[in-house]
Design an enzyme around this catalytic site. Structure first.
Site, short mmCIF file in Angstrom:
data_model
loop_
_atom_site.label_atom_id
_atom_site.label_comp_id
_atom_site.label_asym_id
_atom_site.label_seq_id
_atom_site.Cartn_x
_atom_site.Cartn_y
_atom_site.Cartn_z
N TYR A 1 -1.55 5.70 -6.19
CA TYR A 1 -2.56 6.70 -6.54
C TYR A 1 -2.02 7.61 -7.63
CZ TYR A 1 -4.84 5.37 -2.14
OH TYR A 1 -5.44 4.66 -1.13
N THR B 1 -4.97 2.80 -8.33
CA THR B 1 -6.30 2.92 -7.74
C THR B 1 -7.13 3.93 -8.52
OG1 THR B 1 -5.54 2.28 -5.54
CG2 THR B 1 -7.58 3.54 -5.66
N SER C 1 0.82 -1.20 0.00
CA SER C 1 0.00 0.00 0.00
C SER C 1 0.86 1.26 0.00
CB SER C 1 -0.90 0.01 1.24
OG SER C 1 -1.53 1.27 1.40
N LYS D 1 -7.12 -0.82 -10.48
CA LYS D 1 -7.81 -1.34 -9.30
C LYS D 1 -9.03 -0.47 -9.00
CE LYS D 1 -6.91 -2.67 -4.48
NZ LYS D 1 -8.11 -2.06 -3.88
N HIS E 1 -13.30 -0.98 -3.26
CA HIS E 1 -12.54 -0.31 -2.20
C HIS E 1 -13.03 -0.73 -0.81
CE1 HIS E 1 -9.49 3.03 -2.09
NE2 HIS E 1 -9.79 2.98 -0.82
#
Length: 285
Positions: free
Chosen positions: A51, A77, A24, A149, A173
Site C-alpha cells: 500500500y 494496490t 500480502s 493492482k 479487490h
C-alpha cells in the site's frame, strides 16, 4: 485465520506446484518466513503486495525486506485510498482475532485489538496517493518491478504505460471496495486493448475454475491470480488443501483446452469464446 500455518503453507504449496505467490502486507508471517517456506521446497517467484503509506520509513522498510528476501516485484494496490463500505464488519465490530499479528506492517496483536479494521487501515494508509508522486518515488528507491493492482479502465492502463510501470493487475479487490464496479473479466478486454503489448496485463477477482482461467487468457491476460480459493484450501487442509485447489484448477484448465482443441496456451484466443447477444442466441465473440 484460515489455518495456523497461513501464508507459509500457501508458499510451500505454490512452490511445490510451480506457481508464483503474492505476499500480502497483512500477512500473519514476515516476508522472510513466507519466502523461506517456499524456497525450501523449490524455486518460486514471490511478489510483494504494498500500500501507499503515510509512514514512508515503514514503506521503505517493507521494500528493503522484500528486496533482501528475493521478491521480484511490487504490486502497488491502487484501489484502496479508503476501505469500501463494509456494514457487516462495522455491525459485528470485526477485528482480527487475538494472537494474530501483522508483522510486515509492524502491528502487534495488542495494537490490532485496540482498533477496528477500518480505523487501523485509515491510520497507516495514505489516501492522497497519486501517479505523479508515488511511482517516481518507488522507482527512486527500488529496482524491483512495479505493477499497479486495481486497474479497471483503459484510461488507468494508459497511465500505467505513461509512468513506466512494468505491468497491471486488472482487479476489483474481490468486489469488496465499491459496489457496482464491473467484473474483472468484463473490464479486461479494454485494458488489454489499451496496453497494446506495451505493458503486461494480469487479472484477479472471480477466478474460481479452470474455465475462468481459459476465458481470461483468451481475452488477453497473461496470468491469473486467485485469493479466496487459497483461503478455502487452507481452511480445508492447510498446505495440502492449497495444493489440491491448484490441482483442481490445473485439471479443469487442461480439460478445457482439450475440449476446445487448444494444444498449447498460445492456441487460446477469442475464437474459442462466445457471448450472449441481446438480439438472439449465443454469438461468436
Amino acid at each position: 485465520m484460515a489455518h495456523p500455518d497461513g501464508e507459509t503453507a500457501t508458499s510451500r504449496a505454490c512452490a511445490k506446484k510451480g506457481v508464483s505467490m503474492g505476499i500480502s502486507s497483512f500477512s500473519n508471517y514476515s516476508i522472510t518466513e513466507v519466502r523461506s517456506a517456499g524456497t525450501n521446497v523449490a524455486p518460486i517467484i514471490h511478489v510483494m503486495q504494498l500500500y501507499t503509506m503515510k509512514d514512508r520509513d515503514l514503506q521503505l522498510r517493507i521494500i528493503r525486506d522484500a528486496e533482501l528476501a528475493g521478491c521480484t516485484a511490487i504490486f502497488l494496490t491502487a484501489d484502496s485510498p479508503v476501505l469500501g463500505v463494509r456494514y457487516n464488519e462495522w455491525r459485528n465490530d470485526f477485528r482480527t482475532p487475538a494472537g494474530l499479528a501483522f508483522p510486515i506492517i509492524e502491528l502487534t496483536t495488542e495494537r490490532i485489538q485496540n482498533q477496528t479494521h477500518d480505523s487501523g487501515f485509515t491510520a497507516f494508509n495514505d489516501d492522497a496517493h497519486n501517479w505523479t508522486r508515488d511511482i517516481p518515488w518507488l522507482r527512486s528507491v527500488t529496482k524491483m518491478q512495479i505493477w499497479i493492482k486495481g486497474v479497471l479502465t483503459a484510461e488507468d492502463t494508459l497511465l500505467a504505460v505513461q509512468y513506466g510501470c512494468d505491468g497491471i493487475i486488472v482487479s476489483n479487490h474481490g468486489g469488496r471496495q465499491l459496489d457496482g464496479v464491473p467484473a474483472t473479466i468484463d473490464a479486461l478486454p479494454e485494458c488489454v486493448a489499451a496496453a497494446n503489448g506495451r505493458i503486461r496485463v494480469h487479472v484477479d477477482g472471480g477466478i474460481r475454475t479452470g474455465t475462468d482461467i481459459f476465458k481470461a487468457l483468451a481475452l488477453g491476460a497473461e496470468c491469473c491470480w486467485v485469493g479466496r480459493p487459497a483461503i478455502w484450501g487452507l481452511a480445508y487442509d492447510g498446505q495440502a488443501g492449497v495444493e489440491r485447489m491448484l490441482e483442481i484448477l490445473h485439471d479443469e484448465f487442461r480439460r478445457c483446452m482439450q475440449l476446445t482443441g487448444c494444444r498449447k496456451v498460445s492456441d487460446i484466443t477469442k475464437a474459442s469464446l462466445g457471448i450472449v447477444s441481446a438480439y438472439g442466441p449465443l454469438a461468436r465473440l
